[in-house]
Design a protein around this motif. Sequence first.
Motif, PDB file in Angstrom:
ATOM      1  N   VAL A 126       3.417  11.588   3.439  1.00 31.94           N
ATOM      2  CA  VAL A 126       2.684  11.242   2.222  1.00 31.94           C
ATOM      3  C   VAL A 126       3.382  10.101   1.482  1.00 31.94           C
ATOM      4  N   THR A 127       4.704  10.144   1.450  1.00 33.92           N
ATOM      5  CA  THR A 127       5.471   9.070   0.807  1.00 33.92           C
ATOM      6  C   THR A 127       5.243   7.741   1.505  1.00 33.92           C
ATOM      7  N   MET A 128       5.190   7.773   2.832  1.00 35.60           N
ATOM      8  CA  MET A 128       4.947   6.558   3.601  1.00 35.60           C
ATOM      9  C   MET A 128       3.614   5.925   3.208  1.00 35.60           C
ATOM     10  N   MET A 129       2.596   6.759   3.011  1.00 33.87           N
ATOM     11  CA  MET A 129       1.283   6.237   2.643  1.00 33.87           C
ATOM     12  C   MET A 129       1.268   5.739   1.197  1.00 33.87           C
ATOM     13  N   LEU A 133       4.200   1.950   3.477  1.00 32.89           N
ATOM     14  CA  LEU A 133       5.128   1.548   4.530  1.00 32.89           C
ATOM     15  C   LEU A 133       4.414   1.557   5.872  1.00 32.89           C
ATOM     16  N   SER A 134       4.764   0.628   6.722  1.00 37.24           N
ATOM     17  CA  SER A 134       4.208   0.625   8.064  1.00 37.24           C
ATOM     18  C   SER A 134       4.839   1.743   8.883  1.00 37.24           C
ATOM     19  N   VAL A 135       4.155   2.141   9.939  1.00 37.64           N
ATOM     20  CA  VAL A 135       4.671   3.215  10.787  1.00 37.64           C
ATOM     21  C   VAL A 135       6.001   2.813  11.407  1.00 37.64           C
ATOM     22  N   SER A 136       6.125   1.565  11.811  1.00 37.78           N
ATOM     23  CA  SER A 136       7.363   1.110  12.437  1.00 37.78           C
ATOM     24  C   SER A 136       8.534   1.173  11.459  1.00 37.78           C
ATOM     25  N   ASN A 137       8.325   0.724  10.219  1.00 36.24           N
ATOM     26  CA  ASN A 137       9.391   0.774   9.226  1.00 36.24           C
ATOM     27  C   ASN A 137       9.766   2.211   8.870  1.00 36.24           C
ATOM     28  N   ALA A 138       8.752   3.079   8.798  1.00 31.07           N
ATOM     29  CA  ALA A 138       9.030   4.484   8.490  1.00 31.07           C
ATOM     30  C   ALA A 138       9.844   5.136   9.608  1.00 31.07           C
TER      31      ALA A 138
END
Length: 290
Positions: A126-129, A133-138
């Motif tokens: 949820v924080t990533m969204m 943040l991109s999936v790669s960076n996460a």
Amino acid sequence: MIASFFSAGAVVLLVRIRAPCAEDTHAAVIAGGAADTPTPEFAERVANPDSRGEVVRAYAPYGIIIAVFVICQISVVKKFLEKATITVHWPGLHLYTAEGAPSTLPNFAFNLLTTPGTQMLVAGIVTMMVLRLSVSNALKAYGATLYQLRWAIVTVMAVLALAFVMNASGQTITLGTWMAGAGGAFAVIWLGTAVTESDTSSNSLFGALQVTAAAKAGLSPVLMAASNSSGGVLGKMISPQNLAIGAAAVGVHGKEGDIFRRVVIWSLVFLVFICALSGLQAPVLSWIVP
């Protein structure tokens, strides 16, 4: 979480009320108490403070974690999540209690959705969204965190495995019976997180020992188990693992000794407080621990 909120609020209130001293404007205090000229990054941050939006984004992960954990503790939601729990019996283990009945220790419950680890993972997604943040960076940040804590993870897993072995083999009960010889003084024996470096590991390794020793010494098993859990943070602040993590988090590698000297006094002060509180809970404040 309530205690953490009050602690964070107290820090924010202090820095807003307390006027900076003259020396604060000329020198920045670094690890170990030494004074040095402010770094360019620090000077730039003071001259150009973060906007309100950036501050909100910085606090967002903490708010999301709290929200996820609170929602998962709602009775209706918790009962729904518990449906994903799977109980398995480890093959090859045929354990029995001292009375000769089959032991429940070989039955391991996989709490797929109610475990804090899964809830933290959901909070991270949820924080990533929210932070876009991109999936790669996460994944890169997640991998870097796992690498930084790799030895801590192995240590915690090893201690938990040792706790299962000691509980299943009767070593914990044996040690608890022996330590009960200390009588009432057992309440102030300082064990736990300073050794295991984890509250969870401390409760797993020493929880049953505390209960056994308390029962043999004529003390309240519930009170001793609660004191063992509450006192975990007293050793956590001086455990080598947490000192290393704290130093790495603020970029003061090699200053773990300086941090230890600052916090060990507070650890001893809180130890005295917890011992006094535990002693009062038995005859005077018994209503606190039912």
